[in-house]
Every structure is written in C-alpha cells, then in structure tokens.
Design a protein around this motif. Structure first.
Motif, PDB file in Angstrom:
ATOM      1  N   ASN A  97      11.514  -4.413 -21.675  1.00  0.00           N
ATOM      2  CA  ASN A  97      11.609  -3.398 -20.173  1.00  0.00           C
ATOM      3  C   ASN A  97      10.277  -3.079 -19.566  1.00  0.00           C
ATOM      4  N   PRO A  98      10.648  -2.924 -18.027  1.00  0.00           N
ATOM      5  CA  PRO A  98       9.254  -2.498 -17.009  1.00  0.00           C
ATOM      6  C   PRO A  98       9.051  -1.108 -17.549  1.00  0.00           C
ATOM      7  N   GLY A  99      10.112  -0.550 -17.455  1.00  0.00           N
ATOM      8  CA  GLY A  99       9.973   0.910 -18.324  1.00  0.00           C
ATOM      9  C   GLY A  99       9.195   1.070 -19.305  1.00  0.00           C
ATOM     10  N   ALA A 100       9.057  -0.209 -19.856  1.00  0.00           N
ATOM     11  CA  ALA A 100       8.475   0.133 -21.357  1.00  0.00           C
ATOM     12  C   ALA A 100       7.124  -0.500 -21.227  1.00  0.00           C
ATOM     13  N   VAL A 101       6.534  -0.764 -20.025  1.00  0.00           N
ATOM     14  CA  VAL A 101       5.091  -1.238 -20.521  1.00  0.00           C
ATOM     15  C   VAL A 101       3.684  -0.582 -18.838  1.00  0.00           C
ATOM     16  N   ALA A 102       2.994  -0.416 -19.483  1.00  0.00           N
ATOM     17  CA  ALA A 102       1.584   0.050 -18.965  1.00  0.00           C
ATOM     18  C   ALA A 102       0.598  -0.719 -18.036  1.00  0.00           C
ATOM     19  N   PHE A 103       0.508  -0.217 -16.651  1.00  0.00           N
ATOM     20  CA  PHE A 103      -0.381  -1.321 -16.294  1.00  0.00           C
ATOM     21  C   PHE A 103      -1.913   0.273 -15.483  1.00  0.00           C
ATOM     22  N   TYR A 104      -3.066  -0.290 -16.543  1.00  0.00           N
ATOM     23  CA  TYR A 104      -3.736   0.908 -16.960  1.00  0.00           C
ATOM     24  C   TYR A 104      -5.625   0.417 -16.062  1.00  0.00           C
ATOM     25  N   THR A 105      -5.352   1.139 -15.057  1.00  0.00           N
ATOM     26  CA  THR A 105      -6.595   0.169 -13.771  1.00  0.00           C
ATOM     27  C   THR A 105      -8.114   0.933 -14.446  1.00  0.00           C
ATOM     28  N   SER A 106      -9.164   0.656 -15.059  1.00  0.00           N
ATOM     29  CA  SER A 106     -10.315   1.567 -14.705  1.00  0.00           C
ATOM     30  C   SER A 106     -11.144   1.614 -13.537  1.00  0.00           C
ATOM     31  N   GLY A 107     -11.478   2.598 -13.089  1.00  0.00           N
ATOM     32  CA  GLY A 107     -12.364   3.050 -12.042  1.00  0.00           C
ATOM     33  C   GLY A 107     -13.509   1.876 -11.146  1.00  0.00           C
ATOM     34  N   ARG A 108     -13.096   0.667 -12.251  1.00  0.00           N
ATOM     35  CA  ARG A 108     -14.366  -0.282 -11.066  1.00  0.00           C
ATOM     36  C   ARG A 108     -13.674  -1.716 -10.205  1.00  0.00           C
ATOM     37  N   SER A 109     -12.458  -1.526 -10.793  1.00  0.00           N
ATOM     38  CA  SER A 109     -11.868  -2.822  -9.992  1.00  0.00           C
ATOM     39  C   SER A 109     -12.252  -1.987  -8.732  1.00  0.00           C
ATOM     40  N   SER A 110     -12.089  -3.739  -6.987  1.00  0.00           N
ATOM     41  CA  SER A 110     -11.990  -2.888  -6.313  1.00  0.00           C
ATOM     42  C   SER A 110     -10.782  -3.106  -5.576  1.00  0.00           C
ATOM     43  N   ASN A 111     -11.116  -2.718  -4.517  1.00  0.00           N
ATOM     44  CA  ASN A 111     -10.302  -2.142  -3.603  1.00  0.00           C
ATOM     45  C   ASN A 111      -8.361  -3.160  -3.664  1.00  0.00           C
ATOM     46  N   GLU A 112      -9.112  -4.271  -3.914  1.00  0.00           N
ATOM     47  CA  GLU A 112      -8.513  -5.471  -3.105  1.00  0.00           C
ATOM     48  C   GLU A 112      -7.362  -5.516  -4.504  1.00  0.00           C
ATOM     49  N   ALA A 113      -8.065  -5.665  -5.967  1.00  0.00           N
ATOM     50  CA  ALA A 113      -7.532  -5.687  -6.749  1.00  0.00           C
ATOM     51  C   ALA A 113      -6.581  -4.456  -7.276  1.00  0.00           C
ATOM     52  N   ILE A 162      -3.329  -3.768   2.894  1.00  0.00           N
ATOM     53  CA  ILE A 162      -3.628  -2.596   3.089  1.00  0.00           C
ATOM     54  C   ILE A 162      -3.735  -1.710   3.987  1.00  0.00           C
ATOM     55  N   GLU A 163      -3.660  -2.662   4.501  1.00  0.00           N
ATOM     56  CA  GLU A 163      -3.642  -1.387   5.907  1.00  0.00           C
ATOM     57  C   GLU A 163      -2.567  -1.337   6.663  1.00  0.00           C
ATOM     58  N   ALA A 164      -1.736  -1.955   6.545  1.00  0.00           N
ATOM     59  CA  ALA A 164      -0.113  -1.409   6.499  1.00  0.00           C
ATOM     60  C   ALA A 164       0.273  -0.808   6.328  1.00  0.00           C
ATOM     61  N   CYS A 165       0.292  -1.132   4.687  1.00  0.00           N
ATOM     62  CA  CYS A 165       0.368  -0.288   3.680  1.00  0.00           C
ATOM     63  C   CYS A 165       0.229   1.411   3.343  1.00  0.00           C
ATOM     64  N   LEU A 166      -0.393   1.268   4.653  1.00  0.00           N
ATOM     65  CA  LEU A 166      -1.887   2.534   4.292  1.00  0.00           C
ATOM     66  C   LEU A 166      -1.318   3.635   5.882  1.00  0.00           C
ATOM     67  N   ALA A 167      -1.295   2.552   6.506  1.00  0.00           N
ATOM     68  CA  ALA A 167      -1.171   3.435   7.914  1.00  0.00           C
ATOM     69  C   ALA A 167      -0.160   4.565   7.935  1.00  0.00           C
ATOM     70  N   GLY A 168      -0.814   5.508   7.946  1.00  0.00           N
ATOM     71  CA  GLY A 168       0.180   6.932   8.123  1.00  0.00           C
ATOM     72  C   GLY A 168       0.114   8.017   6.898  1.00  0.00           C
ATOM     73  N   VAL A 169      -0.206   6.633   5.859  1.00  0.00           N
ATOM     74  CA  VAL A 169      -1.056   7.518   4.845  1.00  0.00           C
ATOM     75  C   VAL A 169      -2.564   8.246   3.973  1.00  0.00           C
ATOM     76  N   PHE A 170      -3.253   7.055   4.697  1.00  0.00           N
ATOM     77  CA  PHE A 170      -4.608   7.462   4.499  1.00  0.00           C
ATOM     78  C   PHE A 170      -5.339   6.942   5.279  1.00  0.00           C
ATOM     79  N   ASP A 171      -6.112   8.054   6.703  1.00  0.00           N
ATOM     80  CA  ASP A 171      -6.101   7.450   7.843  1.00  0.00           C
ATOM     81  C   ASP A 171      -7.187   6.233   7.473  1.00  0.00           C
ATOM     82  N   GLY A 172      -8.013   5.778   8.219  1.00  0.00           N
ATOM     83  CA  GLY A 172      -8.958   5.197   8.735  1.00  0.00           C
ATOM     84  C   GLY A 172      -9.623   3.629   8.288  1.00  0.00           C
ATOM     85  N   PHE A 173      -7.744   3.008   8.115  1.00  0.00           N
ATOM     86  CA  PHE A 173      -7.739   2.085   7.107  1.00  0.00           C
ATOM     87  C   PHE A 173      -7.662   0.782   8.610  1.00  0.00           C
ATOM     88  N   ALA A 174      -8.068   1.243   9.475  1.00  0.00           N
ATOM     89  CA  ALA A 174      -7.424  -0.009  10.963  1.00  0.00           C
ATOM     90  C   ALA A 174      -7.954  -0.645  11.455  1.00  0.00           C
TER      91      ALA A 174
END
Ligand code: SF4
Length: 756
Positions: free
Chosen positions: A146-162, A573-585
């Motif tokens: 069940n997806p609700g029983a699964v976690a996806f952890y991110t360490s701060g070393r991964s790139s923006n793209e990943a 990323i640019e399309a998804c962050l438009a208006g959420v975080f400025d600066g990705f144009a």
C-alpha cells in the motif's frame, strides 16, 4: 579493521585551519591511495565547470581565484573519489552479522558500491544482480505494498534533478511520505522564517559578509562544519567588522584561525576572529537574545529602526510588552550569561548599522528551536536588519543540497499549486495528502505501519534518534531500497526484500550531463563530475530514478528521455516551480552560467509574503525544556547533553578518530564535562563512565564504554559526539511544531562506570 577507541585529551597547540588543514586534506587523499587526485580536486571543487563539493552548503566565492574548498570538503571528496570498491567479492566474504560490529567509519571506508545488490537471507550477505532485475524487484515490491505504507527518504546530497524525480516518483506511486534530512536539521529555521518573513530561506548572500558591521554566530562551529565561512569571518574581522559568537564551547576557530589561503596563515600565523565567545549554557540562546532586546528597548526606542518597524512590521507592541515584563533574574539563569555580558552584546548591536546573524544546529536541535529562531529574527527586525546590505538572517545548512531538495518538493508538505503543475506537466494524478516527516517515518517503522523504506542517499538508521530500535524495525519491512555511493550501517538492516543501488557521486562523470544544486544563500549552480566511474554499473541518480520509474510506472513520464538528457528534467522543474519558487525561468539555458544564479528572496527585497503582508514579530516565553522537567522529576544532578560533530566527520560519516581542535585524539566515546560536575559525581578526568538517558517515554537508555573528559564547558552541560550519543534520546524528544530531533538538549545522568 581498526575498531580501537582509546581517546586521549591533549592540547592541539596550533590555530584552526593553517598548514594542518592542508596536510589533513593531502592525508585524506593519501589514505584513499589516490594522492595525486588532490590536484584535480583542488582545481575543480566549487569551480565553474567543476563539481560542487559534497560537503556542507556554504556558498562559493565565484571569483575564479585560487582554491575554493576546505579541508572538510577535501575529506568528503577523497572519500568519494576513492578507487576502493565494496564489490560482490567483498560482500560474499562478509555476512551482515559480521559487518554490524564494524565501526561506522570502517564500513564506508571499504569503498564505492559498484553494482546492484540484493540481500540473501540464507547466506546473510548481499549478492550482485543485474540492473533490470533490481528495478523489476523494486517495482514488484512496491506494487505489492500500500503506497501509504512506504516512505521515500532524501538525503541532502542529492541533486535538484534527482530530488525532483524522486518526489514525483513517490507521489505518482501514491506516497507523500517524503522525509528529508532538512527534517533533521533546519526545519525549525524554515518554518520560523516563513511564518515571520514569508520565506523559509536565508535572506543574505556572501557579499553581505563583506558589508556587515556586526556578525553574530549563534550555535554554530564553522571551523569544523562550514570551514570556508571561517575565511569570510576572518576577512570581515580583518576589515574592522566585529564578529561575536554565542556558544557553550569556546571553539578554537573563533579564538585562533589561520587562513590556509593566505601565506601567513599557511605558515601557521593565526588570528582571533571572534572578539568574544559568549558562553551561553545549552539551550540558553533564546534567553540571552531576549536579554539583549530587553536592554536595547530599555535604552530608548530611538535606537530602533522605527521607520522600518512602522512601514514593514507588525506585532512590535506585544513584543515590547513581553520584554518589559520579562525578569532579568530569569534571563540570567536561563542564558547562563552575566548582565554585563548581555549589556556588552547590546552595546555592539546598538552601535552596528548592519548586522547579520548566522546559526546552525546549536539552535535548531532544541525543543524550543522555532521560538529561538524567531527570537533571532525579532532582534534583527528591531533595527531593520533584513533586506539591506550587510544585514540579515543566515541559517547555514549542513548538507550541500538540502535546500535544493526542499525547493524541488522532496518533502511531505508542498504548495497545492506545485501539485497542480506536477499533474499538469506529467498528465498523471499524484498523491496530494501531506506525508510523514523523518520522526513520523521512524515512528511508522517502529509501530509497523510503514512496510517499505526507500532512501536516496543518507544513513537514516544512524542519523535518526533511537537508531538501534529503528534499524531493527527496518528488518521487519517488506522492502528496503538504498540508492548509495558507499556502504553504511543502515544498509546492514535490509527488509525481507533488500536492495542497494550504486549511484554516481558528485565527482563522477555522468556521461556529459551536469546536475544542479542550491546552497544556503540560494545560489543555484551546475556541478559536473571529473573522474571516470569505477564501473559502468554505477548510475547517475537522476538516470537511476528514471530506471525505477520506468519499471514501476512506465507511462507516468518520459523516463527514457529524461534519463538521456537531464535538460528534459530541468524543463519540467521549471514548469512545475513557476509561481511557486521564482528564479527558474530558462532554467536549463542558465545552468551553464559560471557561478550559477541567485533565486530571488522576497524578504531580502522587503516584500513580505506573510498572512499580513508585513514582517511579523513573534513573542515567545522562556519555556521549560526537557532538562528542566527531568531535573524536577529526578533531581538537580541531571545534566544537559548536547551532541556535537568532531573535526573528523561530516554528519554520520566519520573519517577518523581525531578531533584536533578540541584536543581529542584516537577515540570518540568521550563525554566533555565541567570539572565541578566531575568532582560532584566522584568521577576523575579520563575515568570510565555510564551515561543514562532520561527520556519521557520510559524506555531505558544507557551508554557504556565512554570516558569523561574535563573540559571548558558550562556547569550542568555536557557534550558527546553525534551519532554515538543519539541512542540516549527518544524520538519524541523533538522541537515543538517541526518535530526536529532535539539532539542538543538530552537530559542525562552520569555515573562512574563501576556504579553503572
Ligand atoms: S565549506 Fe562546506 S561546501 Fe565549502 S568546501 Fe568546505 S565542506 Fe565543502
């Protein structure tokens, strides 16, 4: 395999930095058997066209002059550039039961992971498998849960793209349980600043260090954890700015620092950087800063930036009344400072026309962390020290791209607009409900509600409090998948289906691709590897996540196209962050810009995206913490323990046994104690001790095999290394509101070992 831990305490006798830093960097490469690679590393680290240091998140100078990295960065780079391998042969020889007794540093020191691995319970070993099988197994394992029983952890070393792909994969799969290392470090900073200023990121750039008149370093030891910051502080002090620090420990870097990038420094000529280190007691920063504000207001509101307060803020009156009512006795008791010291700080603050405050885990790893960060921001607002040169708020992040990961949405809670655009861009529904943070995931593993754990880097089972119990709980999972560059302790606790997937690091060439990262001061820039990977079976993290996506959700995205061209990821990323975080144009087009580009920060422009459209003062009482409660429950002999990092480690990665700036050599199982606290417990300097954690969850926690070290630390306060001391704390010991573990406010009892 060297598991000796026999610490001795002796004066280092040299400045921080200097020739010892250079020697240590060279030694790090020599120890990895790649002495000559240090040249490439010094040439390419944090340089345009080169790679971003996988260490902390202090910004680059971008002046193209000389070396722009530090000893700690070079250690992290050597650790990654090593040509040693943890290959199939190694795993065949070493069952996990044997590896579990190895010291952490020896696990990572085996070398780079070079092929996908699957845990084989029968032999208790990891076995090599082909990539397509690894992805198929991961996909099958996820599909069965069940997806609700699964976690996806991110360490701060991964790139923006990943990180961007990882959060999309999780959400498209149906899980929003996206804990990240920010949950364990600056979550209180982000929350506190967003609430008061409308943005959860620091408001300064490196240029502000060149313009500040006063720099206040709070709860931070930059000489070991952000060494290039020492050079910035050193330059500021040299040009006449005043640097002060609030810290229970009088760290060497503040009192004697030699910049190895200067000839004098290289020859060992050190200089005092901080005019004074104000020795607050553990958790005493909030009280100290309230004292400074109380004194400032008592001196007359003419000292405040009244124009700024009137034009840009709200809530000043409530703060003024609270400070007027606050008792000096309580302030002095809770801060651990004298009245004279608080008046000194106030003198400096009142006289300064441009002040910036920096802080780190010494502030955020407390139950009242949000309140303390907001108190720092209150102080800055009183004199308009936000949104002008040389002034502002600087939470210094400890992981190279932890801020970028958050910007990419790799976290449990994101704006609805981001989710709308994610669905629009990929044309598939995504999980929109908020997900668990790091502490929530650990509790989910302990209570069995989480059955799957996937990690994009990191060493979750060691970084999280109560590590031994959480690691044991990982073994009850149906599925564990670790994307990693090197073996660590968390990997030794696989689920029924346990996979390790070998990733390229920052220094590894990923075909002709670049990735991007964002530092503590919102500079986003490219990183390109410089060395050939050790094995063709190692994959760049973005391509690796695409392979998992292709296996699990083949139609959800053009995985193949994005794996082949990271520009295609940046376009999304640019399309998804438009208006959420400025600066990705024009994000992908601008990636090649030398030094990168700054993501606009509204608060730095005095635009306040808050509920009121103004910067908001916040009133906070000097509330009781876990140590106060334990002293009421158990007695005055309870001590306040803070965990610290040595000079020979980066987060959970331990390179060696020495902490030369604090005079500790050859071991890590030490407890720094005040001489009076030692005498009061009949413990001799260097004696074996037992440490008991006094958590409020009733679970007994004890540590043995530690040595007491008489040290210059405020009475009632003790310190030990992270992560060795974290088994003393409960998951519930965390900051209010943001549930960030309070690694620096653990109530403990200390006894001679015999009395254990
Ligand atoms: S200061 Fe941090 S980012 Fe910079 S080189 Fe050192 S470890 Fe790396």
């Amino acid at each position: 395999m060297d598991d000796k831990d026999d610490p001795v305490h002796r004066e280092f006798g040299h400045p921080a930095g200097g020739r010892h830093a250079v020697a240590s960097a060279l030694t790090a490469f020599a120890r990895q058997g790649i002495p000559l690679k240090v040249v490439e590393s010094f040439r390419a680290a944090n340089r345009a066209g080169g790679f971003d240091c996988p260490g902390c998140a202090f910004p680059d100078r971008n002046d193209g002059r000389g070396v722009d990295s530090c000893e700690q960065g070079q250690k992290a780079i050597a650790w990654e550039m090593t040509r040693r391998v943890a290959d199939a042969g190694f795993f065949a020889r070493h069952p996990l039961a044997e590896l579990r007794v190895w010291p952490d540093r020896e696990l990572e020191n085996v070398g780079r992971l070079t092929q996908p691995l699957r845990y084989d319970a029968a032999s208790d070993t990891y076995r090599p498998i082909p990539w397509d099988e690894a992805c198929r197994l991961a996909a099958t394992g996820l599909a069965a849960l069940n997806p609700g029983a699964v976690a996806f952890y991110t360490s701060g070393r991964s790139s923006n793209e990943a990180a961007f792909l990882w959060q999309f994969l999780a959400r498209a799969y149906g899980s929003a349980h996206l804990p990240d290392s920010s949950n364990l470090c600056h979550e209180p900073s982000g929350y506190a600043m967003k609430d008061m200023l409308g943005v959860g990121k620091g408001t300064c750039t490196l240029d502000d260090f060149e313009a500040a008149e006063l720099i206040v370093v709070i709860g931070q030891n930059p000489a070991s954890n952000h060494p290039r910051m020492m050079a910035a502080l050193h330059r500021a002090a040299a040009r006449g700015a005043t640097v002060i620090a609030l810290n229970p420990l009088d760290e060497l870097g503040f009192r004697d620092f030699a910049d190895p990038k200067e000839l004098g420094g290289l020859l060992g000529r050190g200089a005092r950087v901080a005019r004074k280190v104000y020795r607050v007691k553990i958790g005493g920063d909030l009280a100290a800063l309230k004292g400074v504000m109380k004194s400032l207001l008592a001196r007359g509101e003419a000292l405040l930036d009244q124009e700024f307060i009137a034009a840009h803020t709200q809530g000043f009156e409530a703060l003024r009344d609270d400070l007027a009512a606050e008792s000096w006795d309580a302030i002095l008791v809770e801060s651990g400072l004298t009245r004279a010291e608080i008046e000194e700080i106030t003198d400096l603050y009142a006289a300064s026309r441009a002040t910036l405050c920096t802080w780190c885990m010494g502030i955020t790893h407390h139950e009242h962390a949000v309140a303390t960060v907001q108190t720092i921001v209150n102080l800055l607002l009183l004199k308009g020290n936000v949104g002008r040169p040389g002034a502002g708020a600087v939470p210094v992040r400890g992981h190279s791209n932890v801020q970028g990961n958050r910007t990419m949405g790799a976290t449990g809670k994101v704006p609805a607009r981001f989710l709308d655009q994610l669905e629009a861009v990929f044309g598939v529904p995504v999980q929109r409900a908020p997900g668990l943070d790091a502490v929530g995931v650990a509790q989910g593993l302990l209570d069995g509600t989480l059955r799957g754990f996937l990690a994009l880097g990191g060493n979750f089972g060691v970084a999280i409090p109560d590590g031994p119990r959480v690691r044991a709980a990982l073994e009850n999972c149906e599925l564990t998948v670790h994307v990693a560059t090197k073996l660590n302790r968390t990997h030794l606790h696989p689920g029924r289906l346990g996979l390790i997937l070998p990733a390229l690091g920052r220094t590894d060439r990923d075909r002709d691709e670049v990735v991007t990262v964002e530092d503590s001061m919102s500079m986003t820039h490219a990183s390109r590897g410089i060395q050939e990977p050790l094995s063709p079976a190692m994959r760049g993290e973005p391509a690796l996540v695409c392979a998992l996506g292709e296996a699990l959700l083949p139609g959800a995205a053009p995985w193949g196209k994005m794996a082949a061209d990271y520009g295609a990821i940046r376009g999304r990323i640019e399309a998804c962050l438009a208006g959420v975080f400025d600066g990705f144009a024009d994000y992908d087009a601008r990636v090649g810009q030398p030094g990168g580009f700054w993501l606009p920060n509204a608060a730095a422009r005095r635009q306040w995206n808050t509920a009121s459209g103004r910067a908001e003062f916040r009133v906070h009482a000097m509330a009781e913490g876990p140590v106060h409660r334990a002293r009421r429950r158990v007695g005055p002999q309870v001590l306040a323990l803070m965990t610290v990092r040595s000079h020979d480690q980066f987060n959970t990665t331990v390179y060696g046994q020495d902490d030369r700036y604090r005079g500790i050599f050859g071991g890590r199982r030490v407890l720094f104690m005040n001489a009076r606290d030692l005498a009061g417990r009949g413990i001799a300097d260097g004696a074996a001790i037992a440490i008991e954690g006094l958590a409020e969850d009733g679970v007994p926690r004890q540590l043995h095999g530690f040595r007491a070290v008489a040290y210059d630390i405020p009475e009632g306060c003790v310190a030990a290394y992270f992560p060795e001391a974290t088994p003393l704390m409960a998951l519930s010991l965390a900051s209010r509101i943001t549930a960030t573990p309070a690694y620096k406010e653990i109530p403990v009892l200390v006894r001679p070992a015999a009395a254990g």
